[in-house]
Write an enzyme that holds these catalytic residues in place. Structure first.
Site, PDB file in Angstrom:
ATOM      1  N   ASN A 107       0.672  -1.157   0.030  1.00 43.75           N
ATOM      2  CA  ASN A 107      -0.007  -0.113  -0.135  1.00 43.75           C
ATOM      3  C   ASN A 107       0.892   1.284  -0.104  1.00 43.75           C
ATOM      4  OD1 ASN A 107       0.860  -0.729   2.901  1.00 43.75           O
ATOM      5  ND2 ASN A 107      -0.937   0.649   3.615  1.00 43.75           N
ATOM      6  N   GLU A 128       4.279  -3.669  12.285  1.00 42.73           N
ATOM      7  CA  GLU A 128       3.305  -2.775  12.393  1.00 42.73           C
ATOM      8  C   GLU A 128       2.153  -3.292  11.460  1.00 42.73           C
ATOM      9  OE1 GLU A 128       0.992  -0.585  10.892  1.00 42.73           O
ATOM     10  OE2 GLU A 128       2.691   0.352   9.278  1.00 42.73           O
ATOM     11  N   CYS A 179      -2.864   1.699   6.643  1.00 43.94           N
ATOM     12  CA  CYS A 179      -3.329   1.210   7.976  1.00 43.94           C
ATOM     13  C   CYS A 179      -3.835   2.154   9.001  1.00 43.94           C
ATOM     14  CB  CYS A 179      -2.027   0.616   8.531  1.00 43.94           C
ATOM     15  SG  CYS A 179      -1.388  -0.776   7.507  1.00 43.94           S
ATOM     16  N   GLU A 224       8.474   2.365  14.447  1.00 40.93           N
ATOM     17  CA  GLU A 224       9.207   2.778  13.130  1.00 40.93           C
ATOM     18  C   GLU A 224       9.310   4.402  13.269  1.00 40.93           C
ATOM     19  OE1 GLU A 224      10.074   0.726  10.691  1.00 40.93           O
ATOM     20  OE2 GLU A 224       8.222  -0.662  10.120  1.00 40.93           O
TER      21      GLU A 224
END
Length: 467
Positions: free
Chosen positions: A137, A235, A269, A448
């Protein structure tokens, strides 16, 4: 299908159904070869100073910026997002690499004087050979999130992009190589998750693995990695709530909901996936939201004026269509706008779906408890902040959330009480590279971005010296 065809992955443009390019279908043996080459290169790369490594990242970021249009067109061709979104993602990739290059001087330990022992200090060392599994994505931005800290810290990195979107990742890798980062220090293995991805997860020679993807796949990666001793960053999915308080700037909140939900065709997300609006402003908010969403132009991302591209493939389109096909009949909901496949469903090209707003569904139905990875936004009416927070925290997810208000009290209550790794106030979705990002509950572990990510790619050694 003959043997030669199985060695190749055909990357399909989701807007046209045509091939955007091909890549090699790497095997576990290819992954093991990449690990062996990285092991041979590691000592030389780790011996360089962080500033030396940073210079190469700066050069790479500059080259990426100069080739923005070329890279963005390729990204749009393989992923489908509008060209302006692709250009923003390319710029974001460069910005992340520049950020980690700029903080290379922060790689240092601590001095810990102990009179009864002598002198104590800690030093930071790279972990070794690391792996990264990239989703389809946001393939270029997330590639940078994992590459920047891993390389600045002195690790070698093996990247496995999604087989749906490997082309731009390969181009980025070629740029890094041309700017002086050795191919065995930073390599890309293209292939399926079951073959190439599993090889990274199972290997005991991989010291750390960073994965971004669905909860289900993340759980599988975690199981494969169990017992290997590697450090995992996960994640995973999210079902981000957006709370709109009575005192919010309604027009700004509507614009934020539209940008936060329909960016990248809703395939993000941290997209706004559930909307909770206070009852005294609900009707005005829904009316303005519906009007704005109905004006979103959907189409091929390469065509000027397109605001939303296709879903990643026909399977994704079919899944979204099936999910909401009975929502009005089975749940008493109302589709305020959208809700249909666009174009001709019989055609094998163009996985387009209308941007959709749904109101009136029960707050405990799947629209509010599961992650809907597409351009569908359910709106629920709540009476106060207590109910909004209770509903927002109802799911297994805890990635992001936002609250829209002019009240400091509301802001502090929401940021304190919402179960999420990141909470925005009066905005949603955007994450600068300096800011740690990750989830709670089933949305993952580790972080992250920022200094937190840099620490994930280093180990600490303590030294005690007695005179």
């Amino acid at each position: 299908m003959n043997e030669k065809e199985t060695d190749i992955i055909d990357v399909i443009n989701p807007a046209t159904g045509e091939s955007a390019g091909t890549v090699k279908r790497c095997t576990k043996d290819d992954v093991h070869s990449a690990i062996e080459m990285a092991e041979d290169a590691f000592s030389g790369w780790a011996a360089k100073s962080p500033r030396e490594r940073a210079k190469l990242l700066f050069l790479s970021a500059q080259e990426i910026r100069e080739r923005q249009t070329e890279l963005a067109e390729l990204l749009t061709a393989e992923q489908g997002k509008p060209l302006f979104e692709a250009k923003n993602e390319i710029q974001g990739c460069a910005a992340v690499l520049e950020y980690y290059a700029s903080i290379s001087g922060t790689v240092r330990g601590d001095f810990l004087p102990k009179s009864d022992y002598g002198y104590s200090f800690t030093v930071k060392k790279p972990l070794g050979i690391c792996g990264a599994i990239i989703p389809w994505n946001m393939p270029v931005l997330i590639l940078a999130w994992k590459t920047g800290p891993a390389l600045v810290a002195g690790n070698c990195l093996i990247v496995k992009p999604s087989s749906k979107t490997p082309l731009t990742s390969q181009k980025i890798a070629a740029i890094l190589h041309s700017c002086g980062i050795p191919e065995d220090v930073f390599s890309v293995v293209t292939g399926s998750g079951s073959e190439a991805g599993s090889a990274l997860a199972e290997s005991r020679r991989i010291a750390a693995l960073s994965f971004t993807g669905s909860v289900e796949t993340g759980n599988f990666v975690e199981k494969l990695s169990c017992g290997t001793g590697k450090r995992l960053t996960l994640e995973l999915g999210g079902s981000d709530p957006m709370i709109v308080c009575s005192d919010a700037d309604i027009d700004s909140a509507v614009a934020g909901a539209v940008a936060g939900r329909y960016y990248n065709c809703g395939q993000t997300c941290t997209a706004v996936k559930r909307l909770y609006v206070m009852e005294d402003i609900a009707e005005e908010f829904k009316r303005k939201l519906t009007e704005k969403v109905s004006q979103i132009k959907t189409g091929n991302g390469m065509i000027k004026g397109t605001k939303m591209g296709p879903l990643i493939d026909m399977d994704a389109r079919e899944k979204i269509s099936m999910l909401i096909s009975g929502i009005e009949r089975d749940y008493g909901a109302e589709i305020l706008t959208g809700g249909k496949i666009t174009g001709t469903p019989e055609l094998k090209s163009g996985s387009f779906f209308e941007p959709t707003v749904i109101a009136g569904a029960p707050k405990d139905c799947f629209l509010f408890t599961e992650e809907i990875f597409g351009p569908v936004l359910p709106v629920a009416v709540v009476k106060d902040m207590d109910e909004a927070i209770e509903e927002a925290n109802r799911t297994k997810f805890g990635l992001g959330a936002s609250v829209w208000t002019k009240s400091l009290k509301n802001s502090f209550e929401a940021t304190e009480m919402l179960d999420a790794g990141i909470v925005w106030v009066n905005r949603h979705l955007k994450i600068p590279p300096e800011v740690p990002f990750g989830g709670e509950k089933e949305s993952g572990s580790g972080r992250e971005n920022g200094l937190s990510a840099l620490d994930r790619y280093m180990k600490e050694k303590t030294v005690i010296m007695t005179p």
